[in-house]
Design a protein around this motif. Structure first.
Motif, PDB file in Angstrom:
ATOM      1  N   ALA A  26       0.831  -1.202   0.000  1.00  0.00           N
ATOM      2  CA  ALA A  26       0.000   0.000   0.000  1.00  0.00           C
ATOM      3  C   ALA A  26       0.869   1.258   0.000  1.00  0.00           C
ATOM      4  CB  ALA A  26      -0.947  -0.009   1.202  1.00  0.00           C
ATOM      5  N   ALA A  27       1.916   1.253   0.813  1.00  0.00           N
ATOM      6  CA  ALA A  27       2.833   2.394   0.862  1.00  0.00           C
ATOM      7  C   ALA A  27       3.577   2.546  -0.467  1.00  0.00           C
ATOM      8  CB  ALA A  27       3.821   2.225   2.018  1.00  0.00           C
ATOM      9  N   GLU A  28       3.882   1.436  -1.112  1.00  0.00           N
ATOM     10  CA  GLU A  28       4.559   1.454  -2.412  1.00  0.00           C
ATOM     11  C   GLU A  28       3.691   2.148  -3.460  1.00  0.00           C
ATOM     12  OE1 GLU A  28       7.907   0.088  -4.862  1.00  0.00           O
ATOM     13  OE2 GLU A  28       7.612   0.100  -2.704  1.00  0.00           O
ATOM     14  N   ALA A  29       2.392   1.852  -3.453  1.00  0.00           N
ATOM     15  CA  ALA A  29       1.477   2.479  -4.411  1.00  0.00           C
ATOM     16  C   ALA A  29       1.423   3.984  -4.204  1.00  0.00           C
ATOM     17  CB  ALA A  29       0.093   1.864  -4.282  1.00  0.00           C
ATOM     18  N   VAL A  30       1.394   4.420  -2.960  1.00  0.00           N
ATOM     19  CA  VAL A  30       1.382   5.854  -2.653  1.00  0.00           C
ATOM     20  C   VAL A  30       2.677   6.499  -3.121  1.00  0.00           C
ATOM     21  CG1 VAL A  30       1.414   7.544  -0.764  1.00  0.00           C
ATOM     22  CG2 VAL A  30      -0.223   5.640  -0.723  1.00  0.00           C
ATOM     23  N   ARG A  31       3.805   5.861  -2.823  1.00  0.00           N
ATOM     24  CA  ARG A  31       5.102   6.434  -3.205  1.00  0.00           C
ATOM     25  C   ARG A  31       5.265   6.481  -4.718  1.00  0.00           C
ATOM     26  NH1 ARG A  31       8.188  10.324  -2.861  1.00  0.00           N
ATOM     27  NH2 ARG A  31      10.405   9.925  -3.074  1.00  0.00           N
ATOM     28  N   ALA A  32       4.776   5.472  -5.422  1.00  0.00           N
ATOM     29  CA  ALA A  32       4.853   5.475  -6.893  1.00  0.00           C
ATOM     30  C   ALA A  32       4.083   6.657  -7.467  1.00  0.00           C
ATOM     31  CB  ALA A  32       4.326   4.159  -7.452  1.00  0.00           C
ATOM     32  N   LYS A  33       2.923   6.950  -6.917  1.00  0.00           N
ATOM     33  CA  LYS A  33       2.141   8.111  -7.377  1.00  0.00           C
ATOM     34  C   LYS A  33       2.893   9.410  -7.129  1.00  0.00           C
ATOM     35  CE  LYS A  33      -2.372   5.983  -6.995  1.00  0.00           C
ATOM     36  NZ  LYS A  33      -3.647   5.907  -6.308  1.00  0.00           N
ATOM     37  N   GLU A  34       3.547   9.497  -5.971  1.00  0.00           N
ATOM     38  CA  GLU A  34       4.332  10.699  -5.660  1.00  0.00           C
ATOM     39  C   GLU A  34       5.486  10.863  -6.646  1.00  0.00           C
ATOM     40  OE1 GLU A  34       3.551  10.521  -0.813  1.00  0.00           O
ATOM     41  OE2 GLU A  34       5.489   9.892  -1.623  1.00  0.00           O
ATOM     42  N   LEU A  35       6.185   9.760  -6.943  1.00  0.00           N
ATOM     43  CA  LEU A  35       7.319   9.825  -7.861  1.00  0.00           C
ATOM     44  C   LEU A  35       6.866  10.106  -9.291  1.00  0.00           C
ATOM     45  CD1 LEU A  35       9.434   6.949  -6.319  1.00  0.00           C
ATOM     46  CD2 LEU A  35      10.014   9.396  -6.335  1.00  0.00           C
ATOM     47  N   ALA A  36       5.683   9.646  -9.661  1.00  0.00           N
ATOM     48  CA  ALA A  36       5.132   9.979 -10.977  1.00  0.00           C
ATOM     49  C   ALA A  36       4.826  11.482 -11.047  1.00  0.00           C
ATOM     50  CB  ALA A  36       3.887   9.157 -11.262  1.00  0.00           C
ATOM     51  N   ALA A  37       4.288  12.025  -9.976  1.00  0.00           N
ATOM     52  CA  ALA A  37       3.944  13.446  -9.942  1.00  0.00           C
ATOM     53  C   ALA A  37       5.177  14.342 -10.051  1.00  0.00           C
ATOM     54  CB  ALA A  37       3.167  13.771  -8.664  1.00  0.00           C
TER      55      ALA A  37
END
Length: 96
Positions: A26-37
């Motif tokens: 779950a934390a990985e999905a959040v971090r991936a979105k942040e890195l995409a942004a």
């Protein structure tokens, strides 16, 4: 920023509880979105039938990629990475 092709294989350590796996995913999905942004994660694919990822990542250099981008992923301790620096090809249809 430079681009890198990154192949990621994640192996959950034996004996790791499902709650820990779920929390990190779950934390990985959040971090991936942040890195995409921020533009650090450009694209991400999963080969059909495989439990690995292939992505185009961006950073100033390979050191920054490893330390400040990939190193911030919650699943990083469980990952094996292959990083290939990329450069533009003169026949890239996106450049024509």
């Amino acid at each position: 920023m430079r681009e890198f092709l990154v192949e990621i294989t994640t192996t959950v350590p034996e004996g790791t509880g499902q709650d820990e796996v779920d929390r990190r995913r779950a934390a990985e999905a959040v971090r991936a979105k942040e890195l995409a942004a921020t533009g650090n994660l450009a694209r991400l694919w999963r080969p059909v039938g495989e439990l690995r990822s292939i992505g185009v990542w961006r950073a100033a250099d390979e050191e920054e990629l490893n330390e400040k981008v990939l190193g911030t992923l919650p699943l990083r301790p469980w990952m094996t990475l292959t990083v290939t620096p990329l450069e533009s090809h003169p026949n890239d249809p996106g450049r024509m």
